[in-house]
Design a protein around this motif. Sequence first.
Motif, PDB file in Angstrom:
ATOM      1  N   GLN A 183      30.348  53.682  36.014  1.00  0.00           N
ATOM      2  CA  GLN A 183      31.526  54.454  35.672  1.00  0.00           C
ATOM      3  C   GLN A 183      31.176  55.703  34.861  1.00  0.00           C
ATOM      4  OE1 GLN A 183      32.100  50.775  35.050  1.00  0.00           O
ATOM      5  NE2 GLN A 183      32.758  50.858  37.176  1.00  0.00           N
ATOM      6  N   ASN A 184      30.180  55.598  33.992  1.00  0.00           N
ATOM      7  CA  ASN A 184      29.818  56.713  33.124  1.00  0.00           C
ATOM      8  C   ASN A 184      28.586  57.417  33.702  1.00  0.00           C
ATOM      9  OD1 ASN A 184      29.237  58.481  31.080  1.00  0.00           O
ATOM     10  ND2 ASN A 184      29.521  56.971  29.433  1.00  0.00           N
ATOM     11  N   LYS A 185      28.831  58.328  34.632  1.00  0.00           N
ATOM     12  CA  LYS A 185      27.749  59.024  35.344  1.00  0.00           C
ATOM     13  C   LYS A 185      26.907  59.889  34.403  1.00  0.00           C
ATOM     14  CE  LYS A 185      29.453  57.723  39.414  1.00  0.00           C
ATOM     15  NZ  LYS A 185      28.957  56.643  40.160  1.00  0.00           N
ATOM     16  N   SER A 186      27.541  60.496  33.406  1.00  0.00           N
ATOM     17  CA  SER A 186      26.772  61.353  32.496  1.00  0.00           C
ATOM     18  C   SER A 186      25.832  60.511  31.630  1.00  0.00           C
ATOM     19  CB  SER A 186      27.698  62.203  31.629  1.00  0.00           C
ATOM     20  OG  SER A 186      28.517  61.389  30.817  1.00  0.00           O
ATOM     21  N   ALA A 187      26.254  59.315  31.221  1.00  0.00           N
ATOM     22  CA  ALA A 187      25.372  58.427  30.452  1.00  0.00           C
ATOM     23  C   ALA A 187      24.200  57.964  31.319  1.00  0.00           C
ATOM     24  CB  ALA A 187      26.151  57.228  29.929  1.00  0.00           C
ATOM     25  N   TRP A 198      24.367  52.118  30.538  1.00  0.00           N
ATOM     26  CA  TRP A 198      24.966  53.416  30.895  1.00  0.00           C
ATOM     27  C   TRP A 198      26.170  53.294  31.817  1.00  0.00           C
ATOM     28  CZ3 TRP A 198      23.393  53.311  36.031  1.00  0.00           C
ATOM     29  CH2 TRP A 198      22.152  52.782  36.320  1.00  0.00           C
TER      30      TRP A 198
END
Length: 166
Positions: free
Chosen positions: A137-141, A165
Amino acid sequence: MSGTLRFGLTIVKLGLLFSLLTGCAPKPPAAPGTSAPLVYPVLLFTEDKLKVYKDESALTTTRAATGIAYTLYTILDSAGVQYAILKVTDFDNQSGFLNMGTKSYRIFLQLKSKGTPSLDKAKATLKATTLGYDQVQNKSAADEAIGGAKTYRELVEMCGRPWDWR
């Protein structure tokens, strides 16, 4: 030379050729494992899936539902070598219908080295994979975590901890 004698000699020659060719055929693997030595843990990945295996036993143990998909994956080992999976040989696999795909069995993986990509190229490939990975879900992480790996081993281990992540 008569036609019958010529035909007989041709049959003998073909028989000899066939026996030589079958004698040179590759022998099937004797036990589960891999055709190349891998440095563990290893990462199996496709365009949208990541799987990390800590040792050879884990890598070569599967179930009917997942065993057929191995040739779709690429392997990246902790030394940075990439491998294509050319062929999968089953050991002790019962019919998927009989055990409903729930019984584990061992396999042998025929591998072909694809070389060692640079660490930056490996990171870029795996970043692209995580963007298509449904569970992230958190692509930037994910991008930051994968980009922060300083070695191939760190990169493989990071991909085995997607909860860091998600």
